[in-house]
Scaffold this motif. Structure first.
Motif, PDB file in Angstrom:
ATOM      1  N   ILE A  60       0.928  -1.315   0.201  1.00 17.58           N
ATOM      2  CA  ILE A  60       0.185  -0.024  -0.014  1.00 17.58           C
ATOM      3  C   ILE A  60       0.808   1.385  -0.139  1.00 17.58           C
ATOM      4  CG2 ILE A  60      -0.347   0.340   2.542  1.00 17.58           C
ATOM      5  CD1 ILE A  60      -3.129   0.733  -0.403  1.00 17.58           C
ATOM      6  N   ASN A  61       1.981   1.088   0.604  1.00 17.63           N
ATOM      7  CA  ASN A  61       2.801   2.499   0.775  1.00 17.63           C
ATOM      8  C   ASN A  61       3.543   2.409  -0.624  1.00 17.63           C
ATOM      9  OD1 ASN A  61       3.227   3.889   3.482  1.00 17.63           O
ATOM     10  ND2 ASN A  61       3.052   1.729   3.766  1.00 17.63           N
ATOM     11  N   TYR A  62       3.830   1.376  -1.241  1.00 14.76           N
ATOM     12  CA  TYR A  62       4.552   1.570  -2.879  1.00 14.76           C
ATOM     13  C   TYR A  62       3.488   2.026  -3.513  1.00 14.76           C
ATOM     14  CZ  TYR A  62       6.382  -0.030  -7.198  1.00 14.76           C
ATOM     15  OH  TYR A  62       6.809   0.137  -8.343  1.00 14.76           O
ATOM     16  N   TRP A  63       2.386   1.669  -3.537  1.00 12.25           N
ATOM     17  CA  TRP A  63       1.192   2.391  -4.422  1.00 12.25           C
ATOM     18  C   TRP A  63       0.870   3.928  -4.101  1.00 12.25           C
ATOM     19  CZ3 TRP A  63      -3.751   4.649  -3.251  1.00 12.25           C
ATOM     20  CH2 TRP A  63      -4.718   4.776  -4.293  1.00 12.25           C
ATOM     21  N   LEU A  64       0.989   4.127  -2.716  1.00 14.08           N
ATOM     22  CA  LEU A  64       0.962   5.622  -2.202  1.00 14.08           C
ATOM     23  C   LEU A  64       1.819   6.563  -2.798  1.00 14.08           C
ATOM     24  CD1 LEU A  64      -0.344   5.303   1.310  1.00 14.08           C
ATOM     25  CD2 LEU A  64      -1.667   6.230  -0.437  1.00 14.08           C
ATOM     26  N   VAL A  65       3.299   5.894  -3.001  1.00 14.49           N
ATOM     27  CA  VAL A  65       4.493   6.845  -3.412  1.00 14.49           C
ATOM     28  C   VAL A  65       4.476   6.778  -4.828  1.00 14.49           C
ATOM     29  CG1 VAL A  65       6.962   6.969  -3.416  1.00 14.49           C
ATOM     30  CG2 VAL A  65       5.883   6.358  -1.183  1.00 14.49           C
ATOM     31  N   LYS A  66       3.993   5.725  -5.496  1.00 15.70           N
ATOM     32  CA  LYS A  66       3.973   5.811  -6.970  1.00 15.70           C
ATOM     33  C   LYS A  66       2.975   6.548  -7.623  1.00 15.70           C
ATOM     34  CE  LYS A  66       3.368   2.312 -10.808  1.00 15.70           C
ATOM     35  NZ  LYS A  66       2.733   1.277 -11.349  1.00 15.70           N
ATOM     36  N   ASN A  67       1.864   6.578  -6.575  1.00 18.33           N
ATOM     37  CA  ASN A  67       0.939   7.550  -7.170  1.00 18.33           C
ATOM     38  C   ASN A  67       0.960   9.066  -6.805  1.00 18.33           C
ATOM     39  OD1 ASN A  67      -1.046   5.903  -9.129  1.00 18.33           O
ATOM     40  ND2 ASN A  67      -0.685   4.612  -7.341  1.00 18.33           N
ATOM     41  N   HIS A  68       1.947   9.413  -6.197  1.00 21.35           N
ATOM     42  CA  HIS A  68       2.332  10.758  -5.596  1.00 21.35           C
ATOM     43  C   HIS A  68       1.310  11.203  -4.656  1.00 21.35           C
ATOM     44  CE1 HIS A  68       5.241  10.981  -8.743  1.00 21.35           C
ATOM     45  NE2 HIS A  68       4.360  10.522  -9.699  1.00 21.35           N
ATOM     46  N   HIS A  71       4.931  11.169  -0.023  1.00 25.78           N
ATOM     47  CA  HIS A  71       6.425  10.871  -0.511  1.00 25.78           C
ATOM     48  C   HIS A  71       7.297   9.849   0.003  1.00 25.78           C
ATOM     49  CE1 HIS A  71       8.196  12.679   3.062  1.00 25.78           C
ATOM     50  NE2 HIS A  71       7.114  13.448   3.042  1.00 25.78           N
ATOM     51  N   GLY A  72       7.907   9.348  -0.647  1.00 28.42           N
ATOM     52  CA  GLY A  72       8.954   8.187   0.100  1.00 28.42           C
ATOM     53  C   GLY A  72      10.122   8.795   0.415  1.00 28.42           C
ATOM     54  N   CYS A  73      11.026   8.081   1.120  1.00 28.66           N
ATOM     55  CA  CYS A  73      12.237   8.630   1.678  1.00 28.66           C
ATOM     56  C   CYS A  73      13.178   9.069   0.575  1.00 28.66           C
ATOM     57  CB  CYS A  73      13.091   7.366   2.377  1.00 28.66           C
ATOM     58  SG  CYS A  73      12.041   6.778   3.858  1.00 28.66           S
ATOM     59  N   MET A  74      13.029   8.787  -0.743  1.00 30.18           N
ATOM     60  CA  MET A  74      14.162   9.148  -1.715  1.00 30.18           C
ATOM     61  C   MET A  74      13.489  10.056  -2.646  1.00 30.18           C
ATOM     62  SD  MET A  74      16.628   7.699  -0.644  1.00 30.18           S
ATOM     63  CE  MET A  74      17.857   8.100  -1.916  1.00 30.18           C
ATOM     64  N   THR A  75      12.152  10.613  -2.359  1.00 27.13           N
ATOM     65  CA  THR A  75      11.333  11.307  -3.388  1.00 27.13           C
ATOM     66  C   THR A  75      11.391  12.771  -3.095  1.00 27.13           C
ATOM     67  OG1 THR A  75       9.492  10.908  -2.285  1.00 27.13           O
ATOM     68  CG2 THR A  75       9.880   9.494  -4.153  1.00 27.13           C
ATOM     69  N   LEU A  76      11.769  13.403  -1.915  1.00 26.65           N
ATOM     70  CA  LEU A  76      12.094  14.560  -1.682  1.00 26.65           C
ATOM     71  C   LEU A  76      13.306  15.201  -2.168  1.00 26.65           C
ATOM     72  CD1 LEU A  76      10.597  15.130   2.057  1.00 26.65           C
ATOM     73  CD2 LEU A  76       9.618  16.135  -0.099  1.00 26.65           C
ATOM     74  N   PRO A  77      13.395  16.235  -2.867  1.00 28.12           N
ATOM     75  CA  PRO A  77      14.524  17.034  -3.442  1.00 28.12           C
ATOM     76  C   PRO A  77      15.053  17.518  -2.421  1.00 28.12           C
ATOM     77  CG  PRO A  77      12.735  18.278  -3.944  1.00 28.12           C
ATOM     78  CD  PRO A  77      12.209  16.885  -3.427  1.00 28.12           C
ATOM     79  N   ASN A  78      16.493  17.576  -2.034  1.00 21.56           N
ATOM     80  CA  ASN A  78      17.237  18.290  -0.958  1.00 21.56           C
ATOM     81  C   ASN A  78      16.774  17.886   0.102  1.00 21.56           C
ATOM     82  OD1 ASN A  78      18.707  19.562  -2.911  1.00 21.56           O
ATOM     83  ND2 ASN A  78      16.974  21.130  -3.162  1.00 21.56           N
TER      84      ASN A  78
END
Length: 156
Positions: A60-68, A71-78
Protein backbone atom coordinates in the motif's frame (compact mmCIF):
# COMPACT_ATOMS: atom_id res chain seq x y z
CA UNK A 1 0.36 19.05 6.23
CA UNK A 2 -1.71 17.29 8.94
CA UNK A 3 -4.78 17.17 6.70
CA UNK A 4 -2.82 15.55 3.85
CA UNK A 5 -0.96 13.20 6.19
CA UNK A 6 -4.09 11.90 7.95
CA UNK A 7 -5.27 9.85 4.96
CA UNK A 8 -1.97 8.25 3.96
CA UNK A 9 -0.81 7.49 7.50
CA UNK A 10 -4.19 6.04 8.54
CA UNK A 11 -4.08 3.77 5.52
CA UNK A 12 -0.47 2.77 6.13
CA UNK A 13 -0.83 2.20 9.87
CA UNK A 14 -3.96 0.07 9.48
CA UNK A 15 -1.97 -2.31 7.29
CA UNK A 16 0.96 -2.30 9.73
CA UNK A 17 -1.39 -3.09 12.61
CA UNK A 18 -3.14 -5.80 10.56
CA UNK A 19 0.17 -7.64 10.61
CA UNK A 20 1.46 -6.74 14.05
CA UNK A 21 -1.55 -7.18 16.34
CA UNK A 22 -2.65 -10.67 15.24
CA UNK A 23 0.89 -12.04 15.37
CA UNK A 24 1.51 -10.46 18.78
CA UNK A 25 -1.74 -11.96 20.12
CA UNK A 26 -1.21 -15.44 18.73
CA UNK A 27 2.42 -15.65 19.86
CA UNK A 28 1.56 -14.30 23.34
CA UNK A 29 -0.90 -17.14 23.84
CA UNK A 30 1.35 -19.88 22.50
CA UNK A 31 4.81 -18.66 23.61
CA UNK A 32 5.29 -18.94 27.35
CA UNK A 33 6.98 -15.88 28.88
CA UNK A 34 6.80 -13.72 25.77
CA UNK A 35 4.16 -11.42 27.29
CA UNK A 36 6.63 -9.95 29.82
CA UNK A 37 8.61 -6.91 28.52
CA UNK A 38 11.45 -7.81 30.90
CA UNK A 39 11.95 -11.04 28.96
CA UNK A 40 13.95 -10.99 25.67
CA UNK A 41 11.28 -13.26 24.16
CA UNK A 42 8.84 -10.32 24.32
CA UNK A 43 11.16 -8.15 22.23
CA UNK A 44 11.83 -10.93 19.76
CA UNK A 45 8.07 -11.44 19.40
CA UNK A 46 7.65 -7.67 18.92
CA UNK A 47 10.37 -7.69 16.25
CA UNK A 48 8.69 -10.52 14.35
CA UNK A 49 5.38 -8.64 14.49
CA UNK A 50 7.02 -5.42 13.24
CA UNK A 51 8.55 -7.31 10.31
CA UNK A 52 5.18 -8.81 9.37
CA UNK A 53 3.50 -5.41 9.75
CA UNK A 54 6.11 -3.85 7.46
CA UNK A 55 5.63 -6.58 4.87
CA UNK A 56 1.86 -6.09 4.86
CA UNK A 57 2.18 -2.29 4.67
CA UNK A 58 4.79 -2.30 1.89
CA UNK A 59 2.38 -2.79 -1.07
CA UNK A 60 0.00 0.00 0.00
CA UNK A 61 2.90 2.36 0.71
CA UNK A 62 4.46 1.51 -2.65
CA UNK A 63 1.15 2.35 -4.33
CA UNK A 64 0.82 5.62 -2.38
CA UNK A 65 4.34 6.76 -3.33
CA UNK A 66 4.02 5.60 -6.95
CA UNK A 67 0.79 7.60 -7.32
CA UNK A 68 2.29 10.68 -5.62
CA UNK A 69 -0.13 10.52 -2.69
CA UNK A 70 2.74 10.12 -0.22
CA UNK A 71 6.42 10.96 -0.53
CA UNK A 72 8.93 8.21 -0.01
CA UNK A 73 12.31 8.58 1.64
CA UNK A 74 14.03 9.17 -1.68
CA UNK A 75 11.38 11.36 -3.35
CA UNK A 76 12.05 14.69 -1.62
CA UNK A 77 14.52 16.92 -3.39
CA UNK A 78 17.26 18.28 -1.12
CA UNK A 79 15.97 16.07 1.70
CA UNK A 80 18.41 17.63 4.14
CA UNK A 81 17.26 21.16 3.35
CA UNK A 82 14.07 23.13 2.64
CA UNK A 83 11.93 22.01 -0.29
CA UNK A 84 10.06 25.18 -1.32
CA UNK A 85 8.43 23.51 -4.35
CA UNK A 86 6.59 21.14 -2.00
CA UNK A 87 5.46 23.85 0.40
CA UNK A 88 8.31 23.31 2.88
CA UNK A 89 9.99 26.52 3.91
CA UNK A 90 12.85 27.18 6.30
CA UNK A 91 11.96 29.29 9.36
CA UNK A 92 15.27 31.13 8.82
CA UNK A 93 15.04 34.25 6.64
CA UNK A 94 17.02 34.00 3.41
CA UNK A 95 17.63 30.24 3.70
CA UNK A 96 18.10 28.49 0.36
CA UNK A 97 18.36 24.80 -0.57
CA UNK A 98 21.94 23.54 -0.62
CA UNK A 99 22.10 23.67 -4.40
CA UNK A 100 20.05 26.86 -4.82
CA UNK A 101 21.16 27.76 -8.35
CA UNK A 102 21.07 24.15 -9.54
CA UNK A 103 17.65 23.61 -7.94
CA UNK A 104 16.20 26.70 -9.67
CA UNK A 105 17.63 25.61 -13.03
CA UNK A 106 16.45 22.02 -12.71
CA UNK A 107 12.87 23.01 -11.89
CA UNK A 108 12.56 24.60 -15.34
CA UNK A 109 13.57 21.45 -17.20
CA UNK A 110 11.16 19.08 -18.92
CA UNK A 111 8.21 17.38 -17.24
CA UNK A 112 8.41 13.60 -16.75
CA UNK A 113 5.59 11.63 -15.06
CA UNK A 114 4.69 14.34 -12.55
CA UNK A 115 8.34 15.12 -11.77
CA UNK A 116 10.59 18.00 -12.57
CA UNK A 117 14.21 17.33 -11.77
CA UNK A 118 14.30 18.15 -8.06
CA UNK A 119 10.51 18.66 -7.80
CA UNK A 120 7.60 16.28 -7.34
CA UNK A 121 3.94 17.21 -7.63
CA UNK A 122 1.88 15.63 -4.86
CA UNK A 123 -1.60 14.51 -5.90
CA UNK A 124 -4.81 14.08 -3.96
CA UNK A 125 -7.84 11.80 -4.09
CA UNK A 126 -11.46 12.84 -3.79
CA UNK A 127 -13.01 12.68 -0.33
CA UNK A 128 -15.17 9.74 -1.42
CA UNK A 129 -12.16 7.77 -2.68
CA UNK A 130 -10.27 8.51 0.55
CA UNK A 131 -13.22 7.31 2.63
CA UNK A 132 -13.45 4.08 0.60
CA UNK A 133 -9.72 3.38 0.99
CA UNK A 134 -9.84 4.05 4.73
CA UNK A 135 -12.94 1.85 5.11
CA UNK A 136 -11.14 -0.91 3.17
CA UNK A 137 -8.08 -0.61 5.41
CA UNK A 138 -10.20 -0.89 8.57
CA UNK A 139 -12.07 -3.87 7.08
CA UNK A 140 -8.70 -5.52 6.34
CA UNK A 141 -7.55 -4.84 9.91
CA UNK A 142 -10.75 -6.26 11.43
CA UNK A 143 -10.56 -9.31 9.14
CA UNK A 144 -6.98 -9.96 10.34
CA UNK A 145 -8.14 -9.63 13.96
CA UNK A 146 -11.12 -11.93 13.35
CA UNK A 147 -8.85 -14.59 11.83
CA UNK A 148 -6.35 -14.25 14.72
CA UNK A 149 -9.25 -14.63 17.16
CA UNK A 150 -9.53 -18.29 16.09
CA UNK A 151 -6.04 -19.06 17.48
CA UNK A 152 -5.92 -16.53 20.33
CA UNK A 153 -9.34 -15.37 21.59
CA UNK A 154 -9.47 -11.58 21.90
CA UNK A 155 -10.98 -10.42 25.18
CA UNK A 156 -11.58 -6.89 26.45
Amino acid sequence: AVRKTFFVETLSMNFVMAGMIPLMLVLAVHWEGSENPANPAFWFRMSLAAILGGLLAYPINYWLVKNHLKHGCMTLPNADGPAPGLGHHSPEPGAMPHDGAQGQHSQHQGHHHGHHEGHMEMKDLSLGAKCLWIAFSFAFLFLALWIANHWAPIRF
